[in-house]
Design a protein around this motif. Structure first.
Motif, short mmCIF file in Angstrom:
data_model
loop_
_atom_site.label_atom_id
_atom_site.label_comp_id
_atom_site.label_asym_id
_atom_site.label_seq_id
_atom_site.Cartn_x
_atom_site.Cartn_y
_atom_site.Cartn_z
N SER A 389 39.60 -7.36 15.27
CA SER A 389 39.91 -7.60 13.85
C SER A 389 41.03 -8.63 13.67
CB SER A 389 40.26 -6.29 13.13
OG SER A 389 41.27 -5.63 13.83
N GLY A 390 41.77 -8.89 14.72
CA GLY A 390 42.81 -9.92 14.64
C GLY A 390 42.27 -11.31 14.92
N ALA A 398 46.77 -7.62 10.10
CA ALA A 398 47.90 -7.19 9.27
C ALA A 398 47.50 -7.11 7.80
CB ALA A 398 49.06 -8.17 9.45
N GLN A 399 48.34 -6.46 7.05
CA GLN A 399 48.11 -6.24 5.62
C GLN A 399 49.47 -6.07 4.96
OE1 GLN A 399 45.39 -3.00 5.56
NE2 GLN A 399 44.62 -3.40 3.51
N VAL A 405 48.37 0.70 1.59
CA VAL A 405 48.41 2.04 0.97
C VAL A 405 47.39 2.13 -0.16
CG1 VAL A 405 49.87 3.65 -0.31
CG2 VAL A 405 50.79 2.45 1.69
N GLU A 406 47.23 1.02 -0.92
CA GLU A 406 46.33 1.08 -2.08
C GLU A 406 44.89 0.71 -1.73
OE1 GLU A 406 48.55 -1.24 -4.99
OE2 GLU A 406 50.29 0.01 -4.48
N GLY A 407 44.66 0.32 -0.46
CA GLY A 407 43.28 0.05 -0.03
C GLY A 407 42.73 -1.30 -0.44
N ASN A 408 43.57 -2.33 -0.48
CA ASN A 408 43.10 -3.68 -0.83
C ASN A 408 43.29 -4.63 0.35
OD1 ASN A 408 42.82 -2.80 -3.54
ND2 ASN A 408 45.04 -3.07 -3.81
N SER A 424 44.97 -11.55 8.10
CA SER A 424 44.75 -10.48 7.12
C SER A 424 43.50 -9.69 7.50
CB SER A 424 44.59 -11.11 5.73
OG SER A 424 44.19 -10.11 4.82
N ALA A 425 43.61 -8.38 7.54
CA ALA A 425 42.48 -7.51 7.90
C ALA A 425 42.62 -6.18 7.16
CB ALA A 425 42.48 -7.27 9.41
N PRO A 426 41.51 -5.53 6.85
CA PRO A 426 41.58 -4.27 6.08
C PRO A 426 41.95 -3.08 6.98
CG PRO A 426 39.30 -4.85 6.51
CD PRO A 426 40.11 -5.94 7.13
N LEU A 427 43.18 -3.06 7.45
CA LEU A 427 43.60 -1.99 8.36
C LEU A 427 43.39 -0.61 7.76
CD1 LEU A 427 46.90 -3.47 9.87
CD2 LEU A 427 44.88 -2.77 11.16
N HIS A 428 43.49 -0.53 6.43
CA HIS A 428 43.34 0.79 5.77
C HIS A 428 41.98 1.39 6.06
CE1 HIS A 428 41.54 -2.03 2.89
NE2 HIS A 428 40.78 -1.01 2.53
N SER A 429 40.94 0.53 6.22
CA SER A 429 39.62 1.09 6.51
C SER A 429 39.27 0.99 7.99
CB SER A 429 38.55 0.42 5.65
OG SER A 429 38.48 -0.95 5.97
N LEU A 430 39.94 0.10 8.71
CA LEU A 430 39.62 -0.06 10.14
C LEU A 430 40.18 1.06 11.00
CD1 LEU A 430 40.25 -3.90 10.61
CD2 LEU A 430 38.05 -2.72 10.78
N LEU A 431 41.38 1.51 10.68
CA LEU A 431 42.01 2.55 11.51
C LEU A 431 41.26 3.87 11.36
CD1 LEU A 431 45.81 1.92 10.77
CD2 LEU A 431 44.61 1.47 12.91
N PRO A 432 41.15 4.65 12.43
CA PRO A 432 40.53 5.97 12.29
C PRO A 432 41.24 6.75 11.18
CG PRO A 432 41.19 5.55 14.56
CD PRO A 432 41.69 4.41 13.76
N LYS A 433 40.45 7.54 10.45
CA LYS A 433 41.00 8.24 9.28
C LYS A 433 42.22 9.10 9.65
CE LYS A 433 39.27 10.46 5.28
NZ LYS A 433 38.71 11.73 4.98
N LEU A 434 42.14 9.72 10.82
CA LEU A 434 43.22 10.64 11.20
C LEU A 434 44.56 9.91 11.30
CD1 LEU A 434 44.42 11.67 14.36
CD2 LEU A 434 42.08 11.07 14.84
N ILE A 435 44.51 8.62 11.57
CA ILE A 435 45.75 7.84 11.62
C ILE A 435 45.97 7.15 10.26
CG2 ILE A 435 46.90 5.86 12.70
CD1 ILE A 435 45.42 6.51 15.28
N GLY A 436 44.94 6.40 9.81
CA GLY A 436 45.09 5.57 8.61
C GLY A 436 45.48 6.35 7.39
N SER A 437 44.77 7.46 7.12
CA SER A 437 45.06 8.16 5.85
C SER A 437 46.43 8.84 5.91
CB SER A 437 43.96 9.16 5.51
OG SER A 437 43.99 10.20 6.41
#
Ligand code: FAD
Length: 520
Positions: A389-390, A398-399, A405-408, A424-437
């Motif tokens: 993704s980089g 990065a984001q 936090v807001e998912g953009n 720039s990458a959508p880390l909020h959706s790329l990271l596994p939920k258990l970490i990202g959320s």
């Protein structure tokens, strides 16, 4: 007479010449001329209230001379003809194991896959400039291990595991500033650490130890549950009676080797997440309650944050005020970020890992097939995801913090200290939920604890994945592997340390255990 007292001194007072002398005399109700000297034991900053105070613990010598030398002595002996102990890895654990062996009359023979500090520097340049990772010489591998090009923070919670003061005194003996004996949050800085590491090397060589750089260990010859020989990638072989294995948490090939040889390993819980980078002045203004620049007497401000989110800890890790984000991958095809700072901590950015606890028994059940290496494989996948993704280089995904936090997706990013650059990458959706959320909730909570922290002026950079080892190499009460008699798993790679000081203390303990063991 010697008096142990505490003094509180305001920022304004701190600027007055001989303020400690004035304040001590006042506190003890003695004349300044009777005070023959003052020794500072501890200095910390209390910035909880707008009026910033310095807290000092001092020894005041009244009509009595100051003792000149430290109570710690390092009694190194000529060990050139002594019995050998092989030490694999020359990070803090390996260095302090080697020094302790010399004190105890044994000859350390160190095998280190990386290069000496000077040559290692060139490989760091290549990572930053050409995005190429030398898999034996990088921010984690080489003389001094992962501790050399770091922040050199010397904080540890492992106070019960050994004599912390002894390690500090030894660092000073090898050229670190005496300030580390005083500061409540001591650090050395990446510009000063190489000299200390070189001095440690000199001590080891001067007293008859051996250090072999560019000597990657690739195999062990084992007979009757004892290691007989060590094989190197360059074809050399060392017969051995005792090995201290201090290869750090990034030496995946060592974990694979032990696993292949059916030597017991255990999966261990660890933590992963991202690194967040703010302009330093934002952190200063929050922590020091100031609007413009911080006062010259104050160091770049740091922070320590923790929040429980859905039964897992989300916390700041290895915060580097006035520092740089660095590419800490140990192989091509992965992106790993970490942080370091110079001794003055005078860079314009403040960065910190923000990580989520991973419970290895509950959180990564899809990786059960990998047995003891399940955490390692999970960690590896996240680092590969950061690489793709980089942009398939050392450029990191990065984001902006608020977008994360807001998912953009961030249309653009803030300036950064990370030399290979950000994408720039959508880390909020790329990271596994258990970490990202959990991270997203954690950041919101941090914004409430530190007003101004939650800002679009900060970047979130992926991934901070090497906080501690995802594997534990078991050892018994004699500090030997329960199945291999003369193998002493040591330091962070064994799962027995989490930083420079705890790794150094574990190195000393393993050396003591290895020297005591009868098999000579
Ligand atoms: C960028 C960065 C910043 C950090 N900042 C701090 C900080 O400020 N404060 C702090 O306390 N901690 C910090 N850390 C963590 C700290 O550096 C580690 O906890 C510590 O170095 C662990 O010590 P160790 O000796 O157990 O392992 P390591 O330091 O990892 O050393 C292991 C050594 O073994 C060698 N090795 C590996 N495999 C082999 C092999 N097969 N054959 C021969 N040699 C091998 C490696 O090359 C390496 O030199 C930082 C880490 C990084 C990467």
């Amino acid at each position: 007479m010697v008096k142990n007292i505490q003094l509180r001194i305001s920022l304004k007072e701190e600027k007055i010449k001989d303020i400690l002398l004035h304040k001590s005399a006042e506190d003890l109700n003695v004349s300044q001329t009777d005070i023959s000297g003052i020794k500072i034991l501890r200095k910390s900053i209390d910035a909880r209230k707008p009026k910033i105070m310095f807290n000092y613990k001092v020894l005041v010598f009244i009509k009595e001379p100051l003792p000149e030398t430290s109570e710690y002595k390092f009694n190194y002996k000529d060990v050139s003809k002594a019995k050998p102990i092989h030490i694999i890895g020359f990070g803090p654990a390996g260095m302090y194991a080697a020094l302790r062996c010399i004190e105890l009359g044994f000859k350390p023979i160190v095998l280190e896959r990386g290069k000496n500090v000077q040559d290692r520097r060139r490989d760091l340049k290549t990572i930053n400039r050409d995005h190429f990772v030398n898999e034996d010489s990088n921010y984690c591998f080489g003389e001094g291990g992962a501790g050399t090009y770091s922040d050199g923070k010397l904080y540890t919670r492992s106070l019960k595991r050994g004599d912390v003061r002894r390690i500090f005194e030894n660092l000073v003996f090898h050229g670190a500033t005496e300030q580390i004996l005083i500061d409540a949050h001591p650090h050395i800085g990446t510009n000063k650490l190489p000299k200390v590491v070189q001095n440690i090397r000199k001590t080891i060589l001067n007293f008859g130890g051996e250090i072999h750089f560019e000597s990657r260990v690739t195999d062990f010859i084992i007979k009757d549950h004892q290691i007989q020989a060590i094989q190197l990638q360059n074809g050399k072989e060392f017969t051995t009676k005792k090995i201290i294995l201090a290869t750090g948490h990034s030496a995946r090939d060592i974990y694979y080797l032990l696993d292949k040889k059916n030597i017991a390993l255990q999966a261990k819980s660890f933590a992963m997440g991202v690194r967040v980078e703010h302009p330093q002045h934002i952190i200063d203004s929050i922590q020091y309650h100031c609007k413009g620049l911080r006062d010259d007497l104050l160091p770049a401000a740091s922070y320590s944050l923790v929040q429980q989110v859905n039964n897992r800890g989300v916390y700041s890790f290895c915060m580097c005020p006035g520092g740089f984000i660095v590419p800490a991958a140990t192989a091509n095809g992965e992106v790993v970020v970490n942080g370091m700072s110079p001794s003055k901590r005078n860079n314009e950015f403040a960065n910190s890992g923000i990580v989520v606890e991973i419970n290895v028994d509950k959180d990564i059940t899809k990786y059960e097939q990998f047995g003891a290496l399940k955490g390692l494989e999970y960690q590896k996948n996240l680092e590969r995801l950061a690489f793709t993704s980089g942009g398939r280089s050392q450029t990191a995904p990065a984001q902006r913090l608020t977008d994360f936090v807001e998912g953009n997706l961030s249309p653009n990013l803030n300036p950064t200290s990370y030399q290979p650059g950000l994408k720039s990458a959508p880390l909020h959706s790329l990271l596994p939920k258990l970490i990202g959320s959990r991270l997203r909730k954690g950041f919101e909570a941090f914004g409430l604890k530190m007003r101004g922290y939650y800002t679009a002026e900060a970047n979130v950079v992926g991934v901070e994945s090497r906080t501690s080892s995802p594997v534990n190499i078991p050892r018994n009460e004699k500090l030997q592997h329960p199945e291999i008699l003369n193998l002493f798993p040591c330091g962070e790679g064994g799962g027995y340390a989490g930083g420079i000081i705890s790794a150094a203390m574990d190195g000393e303990r393993c050396a003591e255990a290895a020297c005591k063991e009868k098999r000579q």
